[in-house]
Design an enzyme around this catalytic site. Structure first.
Site, PDB file in Angstrom:
ATOM      1  N   CYS A 186       0.228   0.249  10.148  1.00  0.00           N
ATOM      2  CA  CYS A 186       0.122  -0.905   9.774  1.00  0.00           C
ATOM      3  C   CYS A 186       0.971  -1.615   8.773  1.00  0.00           C
ATOM      4  O   CYS A 186       2.104  -1.079   8.258  1.00  0.00           O
ATOM      5  CB  CYS A 186      -0.772  -0.647   8.485  1.00  0.00           C
ATOM      6  N   CYS A 217     -19.680  -6.491   3.824  1.00  0.00           N
ATOM      7  CA  CYS A 217     -19.525  -4.908   4.507  1.00  0.00           C
ATOM      8  C   CYS A 217     -17.101  -5.102   3.929  1.00  0.00           C
ATOM      9  O   CYS A 217     -17.135  -5.753   3.363  1.00  0.00           O
ATOM     10  CB  CYS A 217     -18.668  -4.718   5.739  1.00  0.00           C
ATOM     11  N   CYS A 249       0.529   5.018   6.748  1.00  0.00           N
ATOM     12  CA  CYS A 249      -0.305   4.253   8.082  1.00  0.00           C
ATOM     13  C   CYS A 249       0.746   3.710   8.858  1.00  0.00           C
ATOM     14  O   CYS A 249       1.566   3.033   9.309  1.00  0.00           O
ATOM     15  CB  CYS A 249      -1.411   3.740   8.391  1.00  0.00           C
ATOM     16  N   CYS A 290     -16.158  -9.158   5.725  1.00  0.00           N
ATOM     17  CA  CYS A 290     -15.936  -7.837   5.528  1.00  0.00           C
ATOM     18  C   CYS A 290     -14.676  -8.024   4.676  1.00  0.00           C
ATOM     19  O   CYS A 290     -13.711  -8.518   4.621  1.00  0.00           O
ATOM     20  CB  CYS A 290     -15.480  -7.193   6.688  1.00  0.00           C
ATOM     21  N   ARG A 302     -17.697  -2.320  18.202  1.00  0.00           N
ATOM     22  CA  ARG A 302     -17.335  -3.570  18.117  1.00  0.00           C
ATOM     23  C   ARG A 302     -15.502  -3.796  19.151  1.00  0.00           C
ATOM     24  O   ARG A 302     -15.136  -2.667  19.038  1.00  0.00           O
ATOM     25  CB  ARG A 302     -16.755  -3.949  16.740  1.00  0.00           C
ATOM     26  N   CYS A 321     -19.144   1.998   9.090  1.00  0.00           N
ATOM     27  CA  CYS A 321     -18.638   1.444  10.164  1.00  0.00           C
ATOM     28  C   CYS A 321     -17.688   2.251  10.355  1.00  0.00           C
ATOM     29  O   CYS A 321     -16.752   2.400   9.353  1.00  0.00           O
ATOM     30  CB  CYS A 321     -18.168  -0.423   9.786  1.00  0.00           C
ATOM     31  N   CYS A 327       1.085  -1.292   0.039  1.00  0.00           N
ATOM     32  CA  CYS A 327      -0.341  -0.182  -0.117  1.00  0.00           C
ATOM     33  C   CYS A 327       1.124   1.092  -0.051  1.00  0.00           C
ATOM     34  O   CYS A 327       1.974   1.732   0.873  1.00  0.00           O
ATOM     35  CB  CYS A 327      -0.547  -0.448   0.858  1.00  0.00           C
TER      36      CYS A 327
HETATM   37  N1  SAM Z   1      -6.609   0.500   3.186  1.00  0.00           N
HETATM   38  C1  SAM Z   1      -8.011   0.597   3.841  1.00  0.00           C
HETATM   39  C2  SAM Z   1      -7.524   1.667   4.536  1.00  0.00           C
HETATM   40  O1  SAM Z   1      -6.831   2.250   5.587  1.00  0.00           O
HETATM   41  O2  SAM Z   1      -8.830   2.810   4.226  1.00  0.00           O
HETATM   42  C3  SAM Z   1      -8.494  -0.641   4.316  1.00  0.00           C
HETATM   43  C4  SAM Z   1      -8.028  -1.386   5.779  1.00  0.00           C
HETATM   44  S1  SAM Z   1      -7.027  -0.401   6.792  1.00  0.00           S
HETATM   45  C5  SAM Z   1      -6.239  -2.103   7.272  1.00  0.00           C
HETATM   46  C6  SAM Z   1      -8.606  -0.701   8.315  1.00  0.00           C
HETATM   47  C7  SAM Z   1      -7.683  -0.089   9.199  1.00  0.00           C
HETATM   48  O3  SAM Z   1      -7.877  -1.754   9.785  1.00  0.00           O
HETATM   49  C8  SAM Z   1      -7.297   0.695   9.377  1.00  0.00           C
HETATM   50  O4  SAM Z   1      -7.675   2.041   9.335  1.00  0.00           O
HETATM   51  C9  SAM Z   1      -6.570   1.048  11.009  1.00  0.00           C
HETATM   52  O5  SAM Z   1      -7.760   1.683  11.871  1.00  0.00           O
HETATM   53  C10 SAM Z   1      -7.047  -1.041  11.664  1.00  0.00           C
HETATM   54  N2  SAM Z   1      -5.587  -1.240  11.675  1.00  0.00           N
HETATM   55  C11 SAM Z   1      -4.717  -1.415  10.593  1.00  0.00           C
HETATM   56  N3  SAM Z   1      -3.561  -1.912  10.732  1.00  0.00           N
HETATM   57  C12 SAM Z   1      -4.044  -1.999  12.353  1.00  0.00           C
HETATM   58  C13 SAM Z   1      -2.939  -2.912  13.417  1.00  0.00           C
HETATM   59  N4  SAM Z   1      -1.341  -2.981  13.117  1.00  0.00           N
HETATM   60  N5  SAM Z   1      -3.297  -2.184  14.793  1.00  0.00           N
HETATM   61  C14 SAM Z   1      -5.003  -2.170  15.219  1.00  0.00           C
HETATM   62  N6  SAM Z   1      -5.684  -1.692  14.092  1.00  0.00           N
HETATM   63  C15 SAM Z   1      -5.190  -1.862  12.518  1.00  0.00           C
HETATM   64  C1  DTB Z   2     -11.094  -1.905  11.459  1.00  0.00           C
HETATM   65  O1  DTB Z   2     -11.439  -1.564  12.618  1.00  0.00           O
HETATM   66  N1  DTB Z   2     -10.447  -3.658  11.510  1.00  0.00           N
HETATM   67  C2  DTB Z   2      -9.861  -4.279  11.023  1.00  0.00           C
HETATM   68  C3  DTB Z   2     -10.778  -3.500  10.147  1.00  0.00           C
HETATM   69  N2  DTB Z   2     -11.591  -2.342  10.388  1.00  0.00           N
HETATM   70  C4  DTB Z   2     -11.029  -3.987   8.589  1.00  0.00           C
HETATM   71  C5  DTB Z   2      -8.597  -4.450  11.182  1.00  0.00           C
HETATM   72  C6  DTB Z   2      -7.740  -4.447  11.865  1.00  0.00           C
HETATM   73  C7  DTB Z   2      -6.498  -4.893  10.999  1.00  0.00           C
HETATM   74  C8  DTB Z   2      -5.489  -5.490  12.536  1.00  0.00           C
HETATM   75  C9  DTB Z   2      -4.355  -5.492  11.764  1.00  0.00           C
HETATM   76  C10 DTB Z   2      -3.736  -6.589  10.982  1.00  0.00           C
HETATM   77  O2  DTB Z   2      -4.431  -8.067  10.891  1.00  0.00           O
HETATM   78  O3  DTB Z   2      -3.503  -6.061   9.337  1.00  0.00           O
HETATM   79 FE1  SF4 Z   3      -3.043   1.442   3.606  1.00  0.00          FE
HETATM   80 FE2  SF4 Z   3      -2.843  -0.043   6.057  1.00  0.00          FE
HETATM   81 FE3  SF4 Z   3      -2.980   2.728   5.608  1.00  0.00          FE
HETATM   82 FE4  SF4 Z   3      -5.014   0.770   4.983  1.00  0.00          FE
HETATM   83  S1  SF4 Z   3      -4.321   1.066   7.005  1.00  0.00           S
HETATM   84  S2  SF4 Z   3      -4.139   2.723   3.878  1.00  0.00           S
HETATM   85  S3  SF4 Z   3      -3.450  -0.517   4.413  1.00  0.00           S
HETATM   86  S4  SF4 Z   3      -1.039   1.686   4.855  1.00  0.00           S
END
Ligand code: SAM
Ligand code: DTB
Ligand code: SF4
Length: 327
Positions: free
Chosen positions: A73, A141, A70, A110, A273, A201, A66
């Site tokens: 992430c 979702c 973030c 989802c 949640r 959500c 990506c």
């Molecule tokens: N890429 C898209 C976005 O960021 O909008 C969708 C997927 S992203 C992984 C969805 C959400 O997962 C993020 O906004 C964040 O709140 C959560 N998330 C991602 N990595 C995480 C982590 N290591 N621990 C907890 N929540 C996480």
């Molecule tokens: C949300 O709030 N939490 C989920 C879902 N929306 C997409 C993602 C959690 C991701 C946790 C880290 C991972 O498994 O990569």
């Molecule tokens: Fe990309 Fe992860 Fe940020 Fe979603 S949360 S936009 S997958 S870097």
């Protein structure tokens, strides 16, 4: 009468008059633990059957690579494990995963993609997934990144029930966690989702080194959206090696429970949640979160890229606590 509330120095929204202030929210946070739990549970029982928990299964339909930054992430190309990248899945593979999720007891499926925003070809492909997953009798979702008005409409037309897009953190902490997209961009995606008729959500992550005031600020920002989200995921940061937030100070588990309780008080009609981070939580801590007002979980042994408790462990916990799955 509505008034304008300033979410941060540059973001303002028109709030409903019943909206709580940051000050009142902090008073809740600071209550003696059992008083807060009692108050939140009382609010919870007024609006929900306290035995019922809704089960959502996640699937990463496009993994890693990506372009965003973030800091939490594992899928950002600047921090990810290049060997774990996966292209957009075939519709049939997603349908198989959805069938398995339904057989295990999930009611919502989802689909998550590591994109800043979906490309037009990819979005078409996702709409086919949505239609087929929905035909199995599951709620659908998706979380695909930023959406414009037309993209939100396309997903709504395909029958998508919910769109997940998180505010992630307090507007004033946000800039230290994500630099490639602004808090305002998130708010406008949420507006497009709402206008398209899909359910929202939207939640955030705690345990990223933010202060209690900033945790309260995140919850107030969520509650002050023009309409509260139907579903509010509260994620505890899953620390992934290689990401900038790896090694962030661990959050006191009682503070996590307090955050769930205050979310319940601020958004009484939303499903709250208990989201990422459950794998590292004891059964007792999760039980406290359910008492505080959490009534939904991510279900199944994998979140997107990180582990989640096995469904057998969750089913056992539900049995021990007398909880049932919401239909
Ligand atoms: N890429 C898209 C976005 O960021 O909008 C969708 C997927 S992203 C992984 C969805 C959400 O997962 C993020 O906004 C964040 O709140 C959560 N998330 C991602 N990595 C995480 C982590 N290591 N621990 C907890 N929540 C996480
Ligand atoms: C949300 O709030 N939490 C989920 C879902 N929306 C997409 C993602 C959690 C991701 C946790 C880290 C991972 O498994 O990569
Ligand atoms: Fe990309 Fe992860 Fe940020 Fe979603 S949360 S936009 S997958 S870097």
């Amino acid at each position: 009468m509505s008034e304008t509330v300033q979410l941060s120095s540059s973001v303002s929204l028109t709030a409903r008059p019943d909206q709580p202030t940051l000050g009142r929210t902090l008073v809740w946070f600071e209550k003696p633990f059992f008083e807060l739990l009692h108050d939140a549970h009382t609010v919870h029982r007024r609006h929900w059957d306290p035995r019922e928990i809704q089960l959502s299964q996640l699937l990463s339909i496009k993994t890693g690579g990506c372009p965003e930054d973030c800091h939490y992430c594992s899928q950002a190309s600047r921090y990810d494990d290049k060997n774990k990248r996966e292209p957009l899945m075939a519709v049939e593979e997603v349908v198989e995963a959805a069938k398995a999720a339904k057989a295990r007891g999930a009611t919502r499926f989802c689909m998550g993609a590591a994109w800043r925003s979906p490309k037009s070809e990819d979005l078409k492909h996702v709409t086919r997934m949505v239609a087929e997953v929905k035909a199995l009798g599951l709620e659908t979702c998706a979380t695909l990144g930023l959406l414009d008005e037309a993209q939100a409409m396309e997903l709504a037309d395909a029958g998508l029930d919910y769109y997940n897009h998180n505010l992630d953190s307090d507007p004033d902490f946000y800039g230290s966690i994500v630099r490639t997209r602004q808090f305002e961009d998130r708010v406008s995606t949420l507006q497009h989702v709402r206008q398209s008729g899909m359910k929202v959500c939207c939640g955030g992550i705690i345990g990223m080194g933010e202060s209690r005031t900033q945790r309260a600020g995140l919850l107030v920002a969520l509650a002050q959206l023009p309409e509260p989200p139907e579903s509010v995921p509260i994620n505890l940061l899953v620390q992934v090696q290689g990401t900038p937030l790896y090694g962030a100070p661990e959050l006191d588990p009682f503070e996590f429970v307090r955050t769930i309780a205050v979310a319940r008080m601020l958004m009484p009609k939303s499903r709250v949640r208990l989201s990422a981070g459950r794998d590292g939580m004891s059964d007792e801590l999760q039980a406290m979160c359910f008492y505080a007002g959490a009534n939904s979980i991510f279900y199944g042994e994998q979140l997107l890229t990180t582990p989640n408790p096995a469904s057998e462990r969750d089913q056992m916990l539900f049995k021990r606590l007398g909880l049932i799955s919401a239909t």
